[in-house]
Design a protein around this motif. Sequence first.
Motif, PDB file in Angstrom:
ATOM      1  N   LEU A 220      18.671 -31.243  12.096  1.00 25.93           N
ATOM      2  CA  LEU A 220      19.814 -31.132  11.187  1.00 25.93           C
ATOM      3  C   LEU A 220      21.098 -30.976  11.986  1.00 25.93           C
ATOM      4  CD1 LEU A 220      18.316 -28.716   8.494  1.00 25.93           C
ATOM      5  CD2 LEU A 220      18.622 -31.191   8.314  1.00 25.93           C
ATOM      6  N   ASN A 221      22.149 -31.615  11.506  1.00 25.52           N
ATOM      7  CA  ASN A 221      23.421 -31.517  12.210  1.00 25.52           C
ATOM      8  C   ASN A 221      24.031 -30.116  12.021  1.00 25.52           C
ATOM      9  OD1 ASN A 221      25.596 -31.519   9.977  1.00 25.52           O
ATOM     10  ND2 ASN A 221      24.383 -33.332   9.410  1.00 25.52           N
ATOM     11  N   PRO A 222      24.952 -29.718  12.894  1.00 27.51           N
ATOM     12  CA  PRO A 222      25.468 -28.343  12.871  1.00 27.51           C
ATOM     13  C   PRO A 222      26.355 -28.010  11.682  1.00 27.51           C
ATOM     14  CG  PRO A 222      26.625 -29.636  14.518  1.00 27.51           C
ATOM     15  CD  PRO A 222      25.481 -30.481  14.043  1.00 27.51           C
ATOM     16  N   TRP A 223      26.684 -28.999  10.846  1.00 28.28           N
ATOM     17  CA  TRP A 223      27.570 -28.749   9.716  1.00 28.28           C
ATOM     18  C   TRP A 223      26.817 -28.535   8.411  1.00 28.28           C
ATOM     19  CZ3 TRP A 223      32.388 -27.656  11.015  1.00 28.28           C
ATOM     20  CH2 TRP A 223      32.847 -28.122  12.248  1.00 28.28           C
ATOM     21  N   VAL A 224      25.507 -28.474   8.487  1.00 25.97           N
ATOM     22  CA  VAL A 224      24.689 -28.208   7.307  1.00 25.97           C
ATOM     23  C   VAL A 224      24.673 -26.703   7.030  1.00 25.97           C
ATOM     24  CG1 VAL A 224      22.322 -28.201   6.423  1.00 25.97           C
ATOM     25  CG2 VAL A 224      23.240 -30.243   7.548  1.00 25.97           C
ATOM     26  N   ASP A 225      25.054 -26.312   5.819  1.00 25.11           N
ATOM     27  CA  ASP A 225      25.017 -24.901   5.413  1.00 25.11           C
ATOM     28  C   ASP A 225      23.662 -24.530   4.824  1.00 25.11           C
ATOM     29  OD1 ASP A 225      27.753 -24.665   6.087  1.00 25.11           O
ATOM     30  OD2 ASP A 225      28.331 -25.426   4.121  1.00 25.11           O
ATOM     31  N   LEU A 226      23.068 -25.455   4.090  1.00 23.39           N
ATOM     32  CA  LEU A 226      21.752 -25.248   3.486  1.00 23.39           C
ATOM     33  C   LEU A 226      20.895 -26.449   3.837  1.00 23.39           C
ATOM     34  CD1 LEU A 226      19.707 -23.885   1.560  1.00 23.39           C
ATOM     35  CD2 LEU A 226      20.875 -25.037  -0.342  1.00 23.39           C
ATOM     36  N   GLY A 227      19.824 -26.215   4.581  1.00 32.52           N
ATOM     37  CA  GLY A 227      19.007 -27.328   5.046  1.00 32.52           C
ATOM     38  C   GLY A 227      17.538 -27.163   4.703  1.00 32.52           C
ATOM     39  N   VAL A 228      16.894 -28.286   4.413  1.00 37.10           N
ATOM     40  CA  VAL A 228      15.449 -28.315   4.179  1.00 37.10           C
ATOM     41  C   VAL A 228      14.894 -29.500   4.958  1.00 37.10           C
ATOM     42  CG1 VAL A 228      13.586 -28.423   2.488  1.00 37.10           C
ATOM     43  CG2 VAL A 228      15.791 -27.426   1.838  1.00 37.10           C
ATOM     44  N   ASN A 229      13.839 -29.270   5.739  1.00 33.98           N
ATOM     45  CA  ASN A 229      13.187 -30.352   6.475  1.00 33.98           C
ATOM     46  C   ASN A 229      11.913 -30.786   5.751  1.00 33.98           C
ATOM     47  OD1 ASN A 229      14.576 -31.163   8.953  1.00 33.98           O
ATOM     48  ND2 ASN A 229      14.404 -29.009   9.519  1.00 33.98           N
ATOM     49  N   PHE A 230      11.696 -32.096   5.686  1.00 39.62           N
ATOM     50  CA  PHE A 230      10.554 -32.646   4.982  1.00 39.62           C
ATOM     51  C   PHE A 230       9.660 -33.445   5.927  1.00 39.62           C
ATOM     52  CE2 PHE A 230      13.715 -31.893   1.754  1.00 39.62           C
ATOM     53  CZ  PHE A 230      12.989 -31.456   0.662  1.00 39.62           C
ATOM     54  N   ARG A 231       8.360 -33.464   5.617  1.00 38.61           N
ATOM     55  CA  ARG A 231       7.426 -34.359   6.295  1.00 38.61           C
ATOM     56  C   ARG A 231       7.370 -35.716   5.606  1.00 38.61           C
ATOM     57  NH1 ARG A 231       3.970 -29.625   6.676  1.00 38.61           N
ATOM     58  NH2 ARG A 231       3.403 -29.174   8.840  1.00 38.61           N
ATOM     59  N   TYR A 232       7.532 -35.698   4.274  1.00 40.78           N
ATOM     60  CA  TYR A 232       7.262 -36.893   3.473  1.00 40.78           C
ATOM     61  C   TYR A 232       8.542 -37.430   2.841  1.00 40.78           C
ATOM     62  CZ  TYR A 232       2.510 -35.179   3.992  1.00 40.78           C
ATOM     63  OH  TYR A 232       1.328 -34.737   4.515  1.00 40.78           O
ATOM     64  N   PHE A 233       8.758 -38.734   3.015  1.00 42.46           N
ATOM     65  CA  PHE A 233       9.943 -39.368   2.463  1.00 42.46           C
ATOM     66  C   PHE A 233      10.019 -39.218   0.950  1.00 42.46           C
ATOM     67  CE2 PHE A 233      10.573 -41.916   6.417  1.00 42.46           C
ATOM     68  CZ  PHE A 233      11.942 -41.731   6.546  1.00 42.46           C
ATOM     69  N   PHE A 234       8.869 -39.369   0.258  1.00 39.56           N
ATOM     70  CA  PHE A 234       8.930 -39.368  -1.209  1.00 39.56           C
ATOM     71  C   PHE A 234       9.310 -38.005  -1.756  1.00 39.56           C
ATOM     72  CE2 PHE A 234       4.463 -39.089   0.121  1.00 39.56           C
ATOM     73  CZ  PHE A 234       4.077 -37.879  -0.442  1.00 39.56           C
ATOM     74  N   ALA A 235       8.910 -36.922  -1.088  1.00 36.06           N
ATOM     75  CA  ALA A 235       9.326 -35.593  -1.529  1.00 36.06           C
ATOM     76  C   ALA A 235      10.826 -35.414  -1.309  1.00 36.06           C
ATOM     77  CB  ALA A 235       8.544 -34.521  -0.775  1.00 36.06           C
ATOM     78  N   ARG A 236      11.292 -35.862  -0.171  1.00 32.65           N
ATOM     79  CA  ARG A 236      12.724 -35.776   0.148  1.00 32.65           C
ATOM     80  C   ARG A 236      13.558 -36.606  -0.829  1.00 32.65           C
ATOM     81  NH1 ARG A 236      15.425 -39.171   4.686  1.00 32.65           N
ATOM     82  NH2 ARG A 236      17.154 -37.912   5.507  1.00 32.65           N
ATOM     83  N   LYS A 237      13.085 -37.813  -1.153  1.00 31.15           N
ATOM     84  CA  LYS A 237      13.825 -38.671  -2.078  1.00 31.15           C
ATOM     85  C   LYS A 237      13.941 -38.026  -3.459  1.00 31.15           C
ATOM     86  CE  LYS A 237      12.829 -43.188  -0.034  1.00 31.15           C
ATOM     87  NZ  LYS A 237      12.098 -44.464  -0.218  1.00 31.15           N
ATOM     88  N   THR A 238      12.894 -37.337  -3.873  1.00 33.08           N
ATOM     89  CA  THR A 238      12.949 -36.643  -5.162  1.00 33.08           C
ATOM     90  C   THR A 238      14.087 -35.637  -5.176  1.00 33.08           C
ATOM     91  OG1 THR A 238      10.577 -36.907  -5.505  1.00 33.08           O
ATOM     92  CG2 THR A 238      11.664 -35.178  -6.772  1.00 33.08           C
ATOM     93  N   MET A 239      14.276 -34.908  -4.075  1.00 34.44           N
ATOM     94  CA  MET A 239      15.346 -33.909  -3.999  1.00 34.44           C
ATOM     95  C   MET A 239      16.721 -34.577  -4.011  1.00 34.44           C
ATOM     96  SD  MET A 239      13.386 -31.353  -4.034  1.00 34.44           S
ATOM     97  CE  MET A 239      11.592 -31.408  -3.896  1.00 34.44           C
ATOM     98  N   PHE A 240      16.827 -35.726  -3.334  1.00 33.20           N
ATOM     99  CA  PHE A 240      18.097 -36.454  -3.334  1.00 33.20           C
ATOM    100  C   PHE A 240      18.551 -36.777  -4.759  1.00 33.20           C
ATOM    101  CE2 PHE A 240      17.345 -38.317   1.132  1.00 33.20           C
ATOM    102  CZ  PHE A 240      18.250 -37.450   1.710  1.00 33.20           C
TER     103      PHE A 240
END
Length: 260
Positions: A146-166
């Motif tokens: 994650l870049n240093p300007w992220v205040d709230l970050g979540v890391n994902f293993r799976y693209f489809f889970a991440r896309k749902t959050m987007f």
Amino acid sequence: MTEVTPDIDNADEHPSERHRGPVVLRRSRQSEDSTTDQRLLDSRGPSDWVHTDPWRVLRIQAEFVEGFGALAEVPRAVTVFGSARTPRDHPEYQLGRQIGAALAGAGFAAITGGGPGSMEAVNRGASEAGGLSIGLGIELPFEQGLNPWVDLGVNFRYFFARKTMFVKYAQAFICLPGGFGTLDELFEALTLVQTKKVTKFPVVLFGSSYWGGLYDWVRGTVFAEGKINERDMALLHVTDDVDDAVGVVQEAYKAWEDTH
């Protein structure tokens, strides 16, 4: 694990079977030398089980739980996509900062993929303007983080889970110039809007010189041959103006509020 032995007269109709919870194993699949609880309690042996599909289901579930929990109280937000390869001295990086700042000024959190390049620019602009800067990272073969300007970050293993959050926690998409990842996210968003899986969800293509050719192809080929209709074309908004992009978002959000 229990074993069921049917009557001999019905052996052809009901072959012998073993039960693994709700799963039925018959013929060659029924031979296992241990039970599920025995394997759970036995600390010996290889750790390959953590890479099996049933275990992955739990990991997938955990990603959704973590994502929903982390983002549940996020205020109205806009997801901004763009290239991870945009240098900091590139004009697109400065535009990303302006977009992040403008979204913060309009009361929207900025959600990105959390990486470098244009994603970092948007997060930076939002954070510098006092807005909420969110990064949803993804595990990749090459280290990114994650870049240093992220205040709230979540890391994902799976693209489809991440896309749902987007999609779930945003009211709009803005696409800066980007590569395959940006194109993937763009067309998935358009499909969700077209099929009304999400509503009142504008998609803004920022940068007419970059996106103009794609837009012209969609209209001149896809639309012209009847694969989409005029309503579908209206889902895309191409602009070079930061205020115009944010205005499209605000207008759509107000329309959503008026119906809710």
